[in-house]
Design a protein around this motif. Structure first.
Motif, PDB file in Angstrom:
ATOM      1  N   GLU A 211       1.105  -1.181  -0.094  1.00 50.55           N
ATOM      2  CA  GLU A 211      -0.113  -0.236  -0.034  1.00 50.55           C
ATOM      3  C   GLU A 211       0.887   1.168   0.049  1.00 50.55           C
ATOM      4  O   GLU A 211       0.305   2.212  -0.582  1.00 50.55           O
ATOM      5  N   VAL A 212       2.023   1.144   0.581  1.00 49.25           N
ATOM      6  CA  VAL A 212       2.964   2.401   0.331  1.00 49.25           C
ATOM      7  C   VAL A 212       3.401   2.611  -0.796  1.00 49.25           C
ATOM      8  O   VAL A 212       3.438   3.742  -1.344  1.00 49.25           O
ATOM      9  N   GLU A 213       3.678   1.560  -1.646  1.00 52.64           N
ATOM     10  CA  GLU A 213       3.973   1.592  -2.871  1.00 52.64           C
ATOM     11  C   GLU A 213       2.959   2.263  -3.817  1.00 52.64           C
ATOM     12  O   GLU A 213       3.019   3.182  -4.690  1.00 52.64           O
ATOM     13  N   ALA A 214       1.659   1.801  -3.304  1.00 53.69           N
ATOM     14  CA  ALA A 214       0.343   2.496  -4.216  1.00 53.69           C
ATOM     15  C   ALA A 214       0.247   3.831  -3.886  1.00 53.69           C
ATOM     16  O   ALA A 214      -0.032   4.673  -4.981  1.00 53.69           O
ATOM     17  N   LEU A 242       4.297  16.503  -0.041  1.00 52.14           N
ATOM     18  CA  LEU A 242       3.538  15.132  -0.694  1.00 52.14           C
ATOM     19  C   LEU A 242       4.524  14.076  -0.623  1.00 52.14           C
ATOM     20  O   LEU A 242       3.982  12.775   0.036  1.00 52.14           O
ATOM     21  N   ARG A 243       5.619  13.960  -1.036  1.00 51.90           N
ATOM     22  CA  ARG A 243       6.404  12.883  -1.014  1.00 51.90           C
ATOM     23  C   ARG A 243       6.853  12.746   0.602  1.00 51.90           C
ATOM     24  O   ARG A 243       7.222  11.551   0.949  1.00 51.90           O
ATOM     25  N   ARG A 244       6.801  13.675   1.470  1.00 46.56           N
ATOM     26  CA  ARG A 244       7.012  13.266   2.877  1.00 46.56           C
ATOM     27  C   ARG A 244       6.088  12.499   3.473  1.00 46.56           C
ATOM     28  O   ARG A 244       6.319  11.552   4.459  1.00 46.56           O
ATOM     29  N   ILE A 245       4.809  12.476   2.922  1.00 42.16           N
ATOM     30  CA  ILE A 245       3.540  11.702   3.556  1.00 42.16           C
ATOM     31  C   ILE A 245       4.122  10.178   3.262  1.00 42.16           C
ATOM     32  O   ILE A 245       3.889   9.287   4.013  1.00 42.16           O
ATOM     33  N   VAL A 246       4.627  10.049   2.056  1.00 40.78           N
ATOM     34  CA  VAL A 246       4.956   8.629   1.723  1.00 40.78           C
ATOM     35  C   VAL A 246       6.014   8.157   2.648  1.00 40.78           C
ATOM     36  O   VAL A 246       6.159   7.145   3.116  1.00 40.78           O
ATOM     37  N   ALA A 247       7.059   9.136   2.766  1.00 38.37           N
ATOM     38  CA  ALA A 247       8.260   8.550   3.614  1.00 38.37           C
ATOM     39  C   ALA A 247       7.715   8.304   5.130  1.00 38.37           C
ATOM     40  O   ALA A 247       8.364   7.320   5.631  1.00 38.37           O
TER      41      ALA A 247
END
Length: 330
Positions: A211-214, A242-247
């Protein structure tokens, strides 16, 4: 650690929890489980008026709990506006239509929780027809004042991580001025989670590796296809944020080291809960109680000063796992 004054003589932002309870049952928050009704009364707030003025408070954010469940909210906001303080209302949106006239005349702007398109929003809120009620509320505000500022805030989590792009479209359809995104907090004791969540509750809201990759793919699509919305400010986060949310989700499941965001909240803001508890932000431990010490007294108590003196945001574990940072530049 950056050199800062240990004693605060100014406080640009004050966050108030006017009411202890909420009218939603959101999957990422346990405030709805609070059974005792408690409020910050108008009289209690008036006792802090001199301190509020002396500290130069510029902006009061009404959070909670659901502020619109307060029995006398607009007399409370009237006092703040007399001091020429900007007031913002964070709300589920379920009571907007009922209070539309008082809101547009008594509050400077509204931030509504938006969890995704209608079916996703309702599933996260766990309230039947929550999205339809939110839509009616926003329409009611705009019927009273067409340009009244209403923005949206979306908490990214398992239930909506694949729907960020359609959430932007949904925000436009609602007539919101902008939408912001932040990662769900699954590690702290905030939001009525004393002791923190057990692993199974964290797993309900957090993401798996797949889900992180999604989410990563969803964010990159957002940056590519909605870049104009970012540049125009409709999407409030920059590509980096926005990329920090993924991180942050990667860090939650041990795929990356947690990294603290740039933040000066403990030196520029404070949170007052309904019982008078004073915190430097949503996530750190209390530093005083304004009912017992007054606002300035609690803000500059020995405990508060020691906390600020000892806080290194970059290395503090709470800060490293923070999902809702603040950097006030004035």
């Amino acid at each position: 650690m950056r050199e800062r004054s240990s004693t605060l003589d100014s406080l640009p932002i004050l966050i108030l929890f006017p009411h202890s309870r909420c009218n939603c049952r959101c999957v990422m928050c346990d405030i709805w489980k609070v059974t005792d009704t408690e409020e910050i009364s108008v009289e209690q707030l008036e006792r802090h008026a001199d301190d509020i003025e002396a500290l130069g408070v510029q902006w009061v954010v009404l959070s909670g709990g659901e502020p619109l469940m307060h029995s006398d909210l607009f007399r409370l906001t009237k006092g703040l506006r007399r001091m020429e303080i900007r007031t913002s209302l964070l709300t589920t949106g379920l009571l907007l239509e009922k209070h539309a006239e008082q809101i547009v005349n008594g509050v400077d702007d509204v931030i509504v929780s938006l969890d995704g398109p209608p079916e996703v929003h309702d599933r996260v809120r766990r309230v039947p027809n929550a999205f339809a009620i939110l839509r009616q509320g926003v329409q009611a505000l705009h019927s009273k004042r067409g340009a009244y500022p209403v923005t949206g805030r979306c908490t990214v989590q398992r239930a909506n991580h694949a729907h960020l792009n359609v959430t932007i479209d949904t925000a436009r359809e609602l007539g919101l001025q902008s939408v912001s995104f932040l990662a769900a907090d699954v590690t702290s004791q905030a939001f009525n989670r004393p002791g923190g969540w057990p692993g199974e509750r964290r797993d309900e809201v957090g993401l798996t590796t797949a889900e992180v990759e999604a989410l990563d793919s969803e964010v990159e699509t957002l940056i590519r296809d909605y870049g104009g919305s970012i540049e125009a400010g409709f999407v409030r986060e920059s590509p980096a944020k926005l990329r920090r949310i993924v991180a942050s989700f990667r860090a939650q499941i041990g795929l990356a080291e947690p990294v603290a965001p740039r933040c000066n909240a403990p030196w520029t803001s404070a949170v007052i809960e309904t019982d008078g508890t004073l915190r430097p932000c949503f996530f750190h431990e209390p530093i005083g109680n304004v009912r017992e010490q007054g606002l300035s007294g609690a803000l500059n108590s020995n405990e508060a000063i020691a906390f600020r003196n000892g806080l290194d945001v970059a290395t503090n574990s709470t800060c490293q796992h923070c999902t809702c940072s603040l950097y006030w530049q004035g």
